[in-house]
Design a protein around this motif. Structure first.
Motif, PDB file in Angstrom:
ATOM      1  N   GLN A  70      49.270 -23.371 -54.187  1.00 39.31           N
ATOM      2  CA  GLN A  70      48.351 -24.402 -54.685  1.00 39.31           C
ATOM      3  C   GLN A  70      49.134 -25.563 -55.291  1.00 39.31           C
ATOM      4  O   GLN A  70      48.720 -26.717 -55.191  1.00 39.31           O
ATOM      5  CB  GLN A  70      47.374 -23.804 -55.702  1.00 39.31           C
ATOM      6  CG  GLN A  70      46.484 -22.713 -55.142  1.00 39.31           C
ATOM      7  CD  GLN A  70      45.597 -23.179 -54.006  1.00 39.31           C
ATOM      8  OE1 GLN A  70      45.459 -24.367 -53.735  1.00 39.31           O
ATOM      9  NE2 GLN A  70      44.988 -22.231 -53.314  1.00 39.31           N
ATOM     10  N   ASP A  95      42.714 -17.964 -53.939  1.00 44.33           N
ATOM     11  CA  ASP A  95      41.487 -18.754 -53.978  1.00 44.33           C
ATOM     12  C   ASP A  95      41.141 -18.990 -55.448  1.00 44.33           C
ATOM     13  O   ASP A  95      40.454 -18.195 -56.073  1.00 44.33           O
ATOM     14  CB  ASP A  95      40.363 -18.002 -53.268  1.00 44.33           C
ATOM     15  CG  ASP A  95      39.056 -18.773 -53.243  1.00 44.33           C
ATOM     16  OD1 ASP A  95      38.994 -19.873 -53.841  1.00 44.33           O
ATOM     17  OD2 ASP A  95      38.095 -18.257 -52.652  1.00 44.33           O
ATOM     18  N   GLU A  97      39.192 -20.957 -56.728  1.00 44.99           N
ATOM     19  CA  GLU A  97      37.786 -21.327 -56.961  1.00 44.99           C
ATOM     20  C   GLU A  97      36.875 -20.110 -57.101  1.00 44.99           C
ATOM     21  O   GLU A  97      35.686 -20.266 -57.371  1.00 44.99           O
ATOM     22  CB  GLU A  97      37.300 -22.238 -55.827  1.00 44.99           C
ATOM     23  CG  GLU A  97      38.034 -23.567 -55.798  1.00 44.99           C
ATOM     24  CD  GLU A  97      37.683 -24.431 -54.596  1.00 44.99           C
ATOM     25  OE1 GLU A  97      37.986 -25.631 -54.648  1.00 44.99           O
ATOM     26  OE2 GLU A  97      37.122 -23.920 -53.604  1.00 44.99           O
ATOM     27  N   ARG A  98      37.420 -18.916 -56.934  1.00 47.81           N
ATOM     28  CA  ARG A  98      36.617 -17.698 -57.072  1.00 47.81           C
ATOM     29  C   ARG A  98      36.136 -17.540 -58.510  1.00 47.81           C
ATOM     30  O   ARG A  98      36.827 -17.888 -59.464  1.00 47.81           O
ATOM     31  CB  ARG A  98      37.444 -16.466 -56.698  1.00 47.81           C
ATOM     32  CG  ARG A  98      37.631 -16.323 -55.235  1.00 47.81           C
ATOM     33  CD  ARG A  98      38.555 -15.212 -54.836  1.00 47.81           C
ATOM     34  NE  ARG A  98      38.518 -14.025 -55.680  1.00 47.81           N
ATOM     35  CZ  ARG A  98      39.039 -12.860 -55.312  1.00 47.81           C
ATOM     36  NH1 ARG A  98      39.596 -12.733 -54.131  1.00 47.81           N
ATOM     37  NH2 ARG A  98      39.013 -11.836 -56.118  1.00 47.81           N
ATOM     38  N   ARG A 109      41.302 -25.909 -60.178  1.00 53.44           N
ATOM     39  CA  ARG A 109      40.110 -26.218 -59.387  1.00 53.44           C
ATOM     40  C   ARG A 109      39.866 -27.719 -59.458  1.00 53.44           C
ATOM     41  O   ARG A 109      40.120 -28.310 -60.507  1.00 53.44           O
ATOM     42  CB  ARG A 109      38.879 -25.499 -59.963  1.00 53.44           C
ATOM     43  CG  ARG A 109      38.984 -24.020 -59.936  1.00 53.44           C
ATOM     44  CD  ARG A 109      37.804 -23.409 -60.664  1.00 53.44           C
ATOM     45  NE  ARG A 109      37.899 -21.945 -60.641  1.00 53.44           N
ATOM     46  CZ  ARG A 109      37.054 -21.156 -61.246  1.00 53.44           C
ATOM     47  NH1 ARG A 109      36.039 -21.659 -61.930  1.00 53.44           N
ATOM     48  NH2 ARG A 109      37.194 -19.866 -61.193  1.00 53.44           N
ATOM     49  N   ILE A 111      40.497 -26.764 -55.347  1.00 54.23           N
ATOM     50  CA  ILE A 111      41.677 -26.610 -54.497  1.00 54.23           C
ATOM     51  C   ILE A 111      41.881 -27.920 -53.732  1.00 54.23           C
ATOM     52  O   ILE A 111      40.946 -28.475 -53.175  1.00 54.23           O
ATOM     53  CB  ILE A 111      41.481 -25.438 -53.515  1.00 54.23           C
ATOM     54  CG1 ILE A 111      41.439 -24.113 -54.290  1.00 54.23           C
ATOM     55  CG2 ILE A 111      42.565 -25.431 -52.442  1.00 54.23           C
ATOM     56  CD1 ILE A 111      41.020 -22.922 -53.439  1.00 54.23           C
ATOM     57  N   ARG A 113      42.824 -29.876 -50.642  1.00 58.64           N
ATOM     58  CA  ARG A 113      42.720 -29.461 -49.241  1.00 58.64           C
ATOM     59  C   ARG A 113      43.231 -30.514 -48.255  1.00 58.64           C
ATOM     60  O   ARG A 113      42.904 -30.471 -47.084  1.00 58.64           O
ATOM     61  CB  ARG A 113      41.266 -29.115 -48.929  1.00 58.64           C
ATOM     62  CG  ARG A 113      40.762 -27.962 -49.783  1.00 58.64           C
ATOM     63  CD  ARG A 113      39.282 -27.693 -49.572  1.00 58.64           C
ATOM     64  NE  ARG A 113      38.780 -26.665 -50.448  1.00 58.64           N
ATOM     65  CZ  ARG A 113      38.843 -25.355 -50.206  1.00 58.64           C
ATOM     66  NH1 ARG A 113      39.395 -24.922 -49.107  1.00 58.64           N
ATOM     67  NH2 ARG A 113      38.361 -24.496 -51.069  1.00 58.64           N
ATOM     68  N   CYS A 131      42.416 -13.476 -52.553  1.00 60.05           N
ATOM     69  CA  CYS A 131      41.901 -14.407 -51.553  1.00 60.05           C
ATOM     70  C   CYS A 131      41.436 -13.648 -50.312  1.00 60.05           C
ATOM     71  O   CYS A 131      42.216 -12.921 -49.693  1.00 60.05           O
ATOM     72  CB  CYS A 131      42.976 -15.418 -51.163  1.00 60.05           C
ATOM     73  SG  CYS A 131      42.360 -16.781 -50.166  1.00 60.05           S
ATOM     74  N   ARG A 135      38.854 -17.257 -46.396  1.00 59.02           N
ATOM     75  CA  ARG A 135      39.156 -18.393 -47.285  1.00 59.02           C
ATOM     76  C   ARG A 135      40.594 -18.852 -47.087  1.00 59.02           C
ATOM     77  O   ARG A 135      40.882 -20.046 -47.074  1.00 59.02           O
ATOM     78  CB  ARG A 135      38.913 -18.017 -48.740  1.00 59.02           C
ATOM     79  CG  ARG A 135      37.462 -17.908 -49.124  1.00 59.02           C
ATOM     80  CD  ARG A 135      36.809 -19.259 -49.291  1.00 59.02           C
ATOM     81  NE  ARG A 135      37.252 -19.866 -50.537  1.00 59.02           N
ATOM     82  CZ  ARG A 135      36.898 -21.072 -50.943  1.00 59.02           C
ATOM     83  NH1 ARG A 135      36.087 -21.798 -50.203  1.00 59.02           N
ATOM     84  NH2 ARG A 135      37.343 -21.570 -52.063  1.00 59.02           N
ATOM     85  N   ALA A 136      41.501 -17.897 -46.933  1.00 57.65           N
ATOM     86  CA  ALA A 136      42.901 -18.252 -46.701  1.00 57.65           C
ATOM     87  C   ALA A 136      43.032 -19.041 -45.402  1.00 57.65           C
ATOM     88  O   ALA A 136      43.696 -20.087 -45.370  1.00 57.65           O
ATOM     89  CB  ALA A 136      43.766 -16.993 -46.655  1.00 57.65           C
ATOM     90  N   MET A 139      41.831 -22.650 -45.915  1.00 55.61           N
ATOM     91  CA  MET A 139      42.806 -23.488 -46.635  1.00 55.61           C
ATOM     92  C   MET A 139      43.978 -23.849 -45.734  1.00 55.61           C
ATOM     93  O   MET A 139      44.398 -25.014 -45.680  1.00 55.61           O
ATOM     94  CB  MET A 139      43.341 -22.752 -47.870  1.00 55.61           C
ATOM     95  CG  MET A 139      42.431 -22.754 -49.054  1.00 55.61           C
ATOM     96  SD  MET A 139      43.224 -22.017 -50.509  1.00 55.61           S
ATOM     97  CE  MET A 139      43.065 -20.266 -50.156  1.00 55.61           C
TER      98      MET A 139
END
Length: 178
Positions: A70, A95, A97-98, A109, A111, A113, A131, A135-136, A139
């Motif tokens: 990130q 992730d 944003e979870r 947050r 993420i 992109r 993650c 989701r991975a 991204m």
């Protein structure tokens, strides 16, 4: 000129048995030390990466684990030093944003992109606790990176039993040659 390898650990740093620490000892890679591993601030970590890149004008390969992935995405979207990076190996991007992420990571947050301005390979596990594979993949696609799935290896850390992780080093060597 052969690019130097900069290791970007994730939250809480990489312990002595982590493949990043082993690479540092075996190959002389350079760990980018952060001022605060426990309560990481995205802007502080981005500024530190800029400092390290400014201190040595030679090209660099970034090797990120977990939150370090990130960091690469956020840093690349804002830095003026991206031309010093020849590629990035992104391992186990979380992730952030979870809903179940620890509060220490909430300032990561949203993420970032944006497409990365350098070649990248992202390595993901099918059972990463931080993650979901879908989701991975999302991204990785947005970053414009090549996706490498390793199967069920958890968070691709010391608990995954990778040792010196020769397969990861081979992926890095492929990026270096590109």
């Amino acid at each position: 000129m052969t690019p130097r390898v900069l290791l970007l650990p994730g939250w809480l740093n990489s312990g002595p048995d982590h493949w990043q620490s082993r690479w540092e000892a075996l190959h002389g890679d350079t760990r980018v030390e952060q001022a605060d591993w426990e309560w990481p601030r995205r802007g502080d970590w981005m500024a530190r990466l800029d400092e390290v890149l400014m201190a040595d004008a030679s090209p660099a390969l970034l090797v990120a684990h977990s939150l370090g992935c990130q960091l690469v995405a956020a840093w690349a979207a804002h830095s003026r030093l991206t031309d010093r990076v020849t590629g990035a190996l992104l391992v186990a991007p979380p992730d952030t944003e979870r809903d179940d992420m620890p509060p220490q990571l909430h300032n990561w947050r949203p993420i970032v992109r944006q497409r990365l301005p350098f070649p990248a390979t992202a390595v993901v596990s099918s059972n990463d606790p931080y993650c979901a594979p879908e989701r991975a993949a999302e991204m990785v696609q947005q970053w414009g990176a090549r996706l490498v799935g390793l199967g069920p290896l958890g968070h691709i850390n010391h608990e995954s039993g990778l040792g010196d992780w020769a397969e990861g080093r081979a992926l890095l060597d492929t990026l270096r040659a590109a």
